[in-house]
Motif scaffolding. Structure first.
Motif, PDB file in Angstrom:
ATOM      1  N   ALA A  44      10.406  37.199  51.953  1.00  0.00           N
ATOM      2  CA  ALA A  44      11.022  38.360  52.612  1.00  0.00           C
ATOM      3  C   ALA A  44      12.068  37.951  53.646  1.00  0.00           C
ATOM      4  O   ALA A  44      11.826  37.084  54.485  1.00  0.00           O
ATOM      5  N   GLY A  45      13.226  38.542  53.570  1.00  0.00           N
ATOM      6  CA  GLY A  45      14.272  38.299  54.561  1.00  0.00           C
ATOM      7  C   GLY A  45      15.141  37.089  54.279  1.00  0.00           C
ATOM      8  O   GLY A  45      16.196  36.924  54.898  1.00  0.00           O
ATOM      9  N   GLU A  46      14.714  36.246  53.347  1.00  0.00           N
ATOM     10  CA  GLU A  46      15.434  34.992  53.124  1.00  0.00           C
ATOM     11  C   GLU A  46      16.827  35.217  52.515  1.00  0.00           C
ATOM     12  O   GLU A  46      17.809  34.602  52.959  1.00  0.00           O
ATOM     13  N   THR A  47      16.921  36.098  51.536  1.00  0.00           N
ATOM     14  CA  THR A  47      18.235  36.339  50.916  1.00  0.00           C
ATOM     15  C   THR A  47      19.199  36.917  51.953  1.00  0.00           C
ATOM     16  O   THR A  47      20.363  36.507  52.035  1.00  0.00           O
ATOM     17  N   ASP A  48      18.696  37.841  52.767  1.00  0.00           N
ATOM     18  CA  ASP A  48      19.529  38.403  53.844  1.00  0.00           C
ATOM     19  C   ASP A  48      19.996  37.298  54.790  1.00  0.00           C
ATOM     20  O   ASP A  48      21.136  37.276  55.230  1.00  0.00           O
ATOM     21  N   ARG A  49      19.080  36.393  55.110  1.00  0.00           N
ATOM     22  CA  ARG A  49      19.424  35.309  56.038  1.00  0.00           C
ATOM     23  C   ARG A  49      20.542  34.436  55.461  1.00  0.00           C
ATOM     24  O   ARG A  49      21.503  34.084  56.153  1.00  0.00           O
ATOM     25  N   LEU A  50      20.423  34.120  54.184  1.00  0.00           N
ATOM     26  CA  LEU A  50      21.432  33.268  53.546  1.00  0.00           C
ATOM     27  C   LEU A  50      22.788  33.973  53.502  1.00  0.00           C
ATOM     28  O   LEU A  50      23.833  33.360  53.747  1.00  0.00           O
ATOM     29  N   THR A  72      18.998  29.768  46.291  1.00  0.00           N
ATOM     30  CA  THR A  72      18.018  28.792  46.807  1.00  0.00           C
ATOM     31  C   THR A  72      16.742  29.472  47.312  1.00  0.00           C
ATOM     32  O   THR A  72      15.690  28.852  47.352  1.00  0.00           O
ATOM     33  N   GLY A  73      16.855  30.712  47.702  1.00  0.00           N
ATOM     34  CA  GLY A  73      15.675  31.413  48.232  1.00  0.00           C
ATOM     35  C   GLY A  73      14.529  31.399  47.238  1.00  0.00           C
ATOM     36  O   GLY A  73      13.371  31.122  47.587  1.00  0.00           O
ATOM     37  N   GLU A  74      14.848  31.656  45.995  1.00  0.00           N
ATOM     38  CA  GLU A  74      13.818  31.715  44.959  1.00  0.00           C
ATOM     39  C   GLU A  74      13.281  30.310  44.625  1.00  0.00           C
ATOM     40  O   GLU A  74      12.134  30.166  44.205  1.00  0.00           O
ATOM     41  N   GLN A  75      14.105  29.307  44.827  1.00  0.00           N
ATOM     42  CA  GLN A  75      13.629  27.944  44.529  1.00  0.00           C
ATOM     43  C   GLN A  75      12.461  27.570  45.451  1.00  0.00           C
ATOM     44  O   GLN A  75      11.511  26.905  45.052  1.00  0.00           O
ATOM     45  N   VAL A 132       6.049  29.736  36.493  1.00  0.00           N
ATOM     46  CA  VAL A 132       6.455  30.434  37.723  1.00  0.00           C
ATOM     47  C   VAL A 132       7.982  30.397  37.774  1.00  0.00           C
ATOM     48  O   VAL A 132       8.584  29.350  38.035  1.00  0.00           O
ATOM     49  N   VAL A 133       8.592  31.536  37.484  1.00  0.00           N
ATOM     50  CA  VAL A 133      10.027  31.582  37.220  1.00  0.00           C
ATOM     51  C   VAL A 133      10.802  32.171  38.406  1.00  0.00           C
ATOM     52  O   VAL A 133      10.402  33.204  38.957  1.00  0.00           O
ATOM     53  N   ALA A 134      11.899  31.544  38.751  1.00  0.00           N
ATOM     54  CA  ALA A 134      12.764  32.066  39.802  1.00  0.00           C
ATOM     55  C   ALA A 134      13.472  33.322  39.308  1.00  0.00           C
ATOM     56  O   ALA A 134      14.182  33.284  38.306  1.00  0.00           O
ATOM     57  N   GLY A 135      13.277  34.422  40.009  1.00  0.00           N
ATOM     58  CA  GLY A 135      13.986  35.643  39.652  1.00  0.00           C
ATOM     59  C   GLY A 135      15.418  35.581  40.148  1.00  0.00           C
ATOM     60  O   GLY A 135      15.817  34.627  40.833  1.00  0.00           O
ATOM     61  N   PHE A 136      16.221  36.584  39.757  1.00  0.00           N
ATOM     62  CA  PHE A 136      17.516  36.817  40.395  1.00  0.00           C
ATOM     63  C   PHE A 136      18.602  35.846  39.955  1.00  0.00           C
ATOM     64  O   PHE A 136      19.749  36.022  40.290  1.00  0.00           O
ATOM     65  N   GLN A 137      18.268  34.814  39.171  1.00  0.00           N
ATOM     66  CA  GLN A 137      19.294  33.804  38.878  1.00  0.00           C
ATOM     67  C   GLN A 137      19.407  33.471  37.406  1.00  0.00           C
ATOM     68  O   GLN A 137      18.491  33.687  36.623  1.00  0.00           O
ATOM     69  N   GLY A 138      20.571  32.949  37.055  1.00  0.00           N
ATOM     70  CA  GLY A 138      20.796  32.507  35.689  1.00  0.00           C
ATOM     71  C   GLY A 138      21.861  31.439  35.665  1.00  0.00           C
ATOM     72  O   GLY A 138      22.224  30.888  36.715  1.00  0.00           O
ATOM     73  N   ILE A 139      22.346  31.175  34.465  1.00  0.00           N
ATOM     74  CA  ILE A 139      23.333  30.115  34.306  1.00  0.00           C
ATOM     75  C   ILE A 139      24.375  30.561  33.270  1.00  0.00           C
ATOM     76  O   ILE A 139      24.034  31.233  32.306  1.00  0.00           O
ATOM     77  N   THR A 140      25.628  30.235  33.523  1.00  0.00           N
ATOM     78  CA  THR A 140      26.660  30.612  32.544  1.00  0.00           C
ATOM     79  C   THR A 140      26.776  29.521  31.489  1.00  0.00           C
ATOM     80  O   THR A 140      26.197  28.442  31.620  1.00  0.00           O
TER      81      THR A 140
END
Ligand code: ASP
Ligand code: MG
Length: 410
Positions: A44-50, A72-75, A132-140
């Motif tokens: 909580a709050g980490e994405t906002d902080r970044l 990085t938050g999800e990592q 345990v998968v990181a949400g919110f991210q992907g790769i092109t």
């Protein structure tokens, strides 16, 4: 035994204690014999902080670097949850988006998922590990890291559930479901047991913050029911699923409000072909989403006033662009207003019931609320009103449509 896909939001993994709690929940599903994939948001709050860090550093942070940063938050959270699971004796493996082939387009900060390679996950399941998968991210395709827009972990989870063929995508959060209106505004708000994809899609895009809109689009397209539940209570829950006959009985299912609206009005626009295109094309080219649009042509048919809304965050940019165009077009004036908000009613029953709009407008007028703009779809009516009346508007509509009574009772 089936495949279970769960997603835990930032508040559910906001501290080590909560991560341990979540690990126990995941462990018990695993022990029932399921293949379990858990998608996790940043603490909580980490994405906002970044995001704040980037904005403090640079007035216009580069979008590519933003995604490298905010992903990085999800990592952090996946690694911690995997550790907590291992401490419970559960074999688990944390995985970043690229490691399980979550392919996206290259629209940094709002990328769309194109494809997910299930091979890696299948191998993990075969090895009897929890993924345990990181949400919110992907790769092109070019191996660039992308993120899916705020709240994007919901979409990661639904997409995973779709490609894995899970019966349902379980979304665990800090509320126990979707309500008829924001319970913080009205204590008569009632939790909905079930809601259709289309209703949830409208509610999410109209300001209900429980699910990312994209995740509901995905769920509808692949027919993956979404169960929203509280992480910390076994009670409640709202299932977003295919429409059924019960849902049509109720005219209005929910009321949403969105304070993130700003209005721009161009006065004295020439009423001739091509003018609207000249105004809205540059907005689109600058990636500014326009929501409602209304145009009033004066009685002599020569000049029109054109109003539209954008999100508050796009307001300054939109105003500057529009002022430039209005000058060139010789319009009379451009005025803006950031103290507006959008109030909406949503329900699939509107398709088959008459008089819904008039009931909404009467209810608002009964407390002296002026309607500035109106827009409708088959299953929703939205009004732009003065922001200071938004909470009153929610309550008045909730009463008018008797939403405190459950479906079928009305
Ligand atoms: N951590 C991201 C955000 O705060 C994604 C998510 O939580 O779904 O927007
Ligand atoms: Mg969220």
């Amino acid at each position: 035994m089936g495949i279970v896909v769960q997603k835990y939001g930032g508040t559910s993994v906001g501290s080590l204690e909560k991560i341990r709690f979540v690990a126990n929940k995941v462990a018990s599903r695993y022990r029932e014999g399921h293949d379990v994939a858990v998608v996790v948001s940043a603490m909580a709050g980490e994405t906002d902080r970044l995001i704040r860090l980037a904005k403090d550093l640079s007035p216009t942070p580069d979008p590519r670097e933003m995604d490298v940063l905010v992903s990085t938050g999800e990592q952090v959270s996946i690694a911690l949850l995997a550790m907590a699971l291992k401490d419970l004796g559960i074999p688990a493996r944390s995985l970043l988006g690229f490691q399980i082939g979550i392919k996206t387009d290259d629209a940094f900060m709002k990328a769309r998922i194109l494809d997910i390679d299930t091979q890696v996950l299948r191998k993990i399941f075969e090895a009897k590990e929890v993924a345990v998968v990181a949400g919110f991210q992907g790769i092109t395709e070019d191996m660039e890291i992308t993120t899916l827009g705020r709240g994007g972990s919901d979409t990661s989870a639904v997409a995973l559930a779709a490609v894995l063929g899970a019966d349902v995508c379980e979304i665990y959060t800090d509320v126990d479901g979707v309500y008829t209106c924001d319970p913080n505004i009205y204590d008569k708000a009632r939790r909905l047991d079930k809601i259709s994809y289309d209703e949830m899609l409208e509610m999410a895009s109209l300001g209900a913050k429980v699910l990312q809109t994209r995740s509901v689009e995905f769920a509808k397209k692949y027919n993956v029911p979404i169960l929203v539940k509280s992480t910390f209570s076994d009670e409640g829950g709202t299932l977003t699923t295919q429409e059924d006959a019960d849902m049509e009985k109720e005219v209005v299912s929910g009321i949403t409000h969105d304070r993130n609206e700003a209005k721009i009005t161009i006065l004295g626009v020439q009423d001739k072909p091509g003018v609207a295109a000249m105004i809205f094309t540059p907005l689109a080219e600058n990636n500014i989403n326009v929501d409602m649009i209304i145009q009033n042509v004066s009685a002599d048919g020569k000049l029109a006033d054109l109003s539209f809304t954008v999100s508050k965050s796009d307001y300054e940019r939109a105003l500057a662009i529009v002022k430039g165009i209005a000058d060139r077009l010789g319009c009379r004036d451009v005025v803006g207003d950031t103290s507006v908000a959008k109030l909406s009613i949503v329900g699939v029953g509107m398709r088959s019931h008459a008089g819904v709009a008039s009931k909404m407008f009467s209810a608002l007028s009964s407390v002296g609320i002026n309607i500035q703009m109106i827009s409708t779809s088959e299953i929703k009516i939205s009004c732009v009103i003065d922001e200071k009346f938004i909470e009153l508007g929610v309550r008045v509509l909730h009463d008018a449509f008797e939403l405190d009574k459950s479906r079928g009772e009305a």
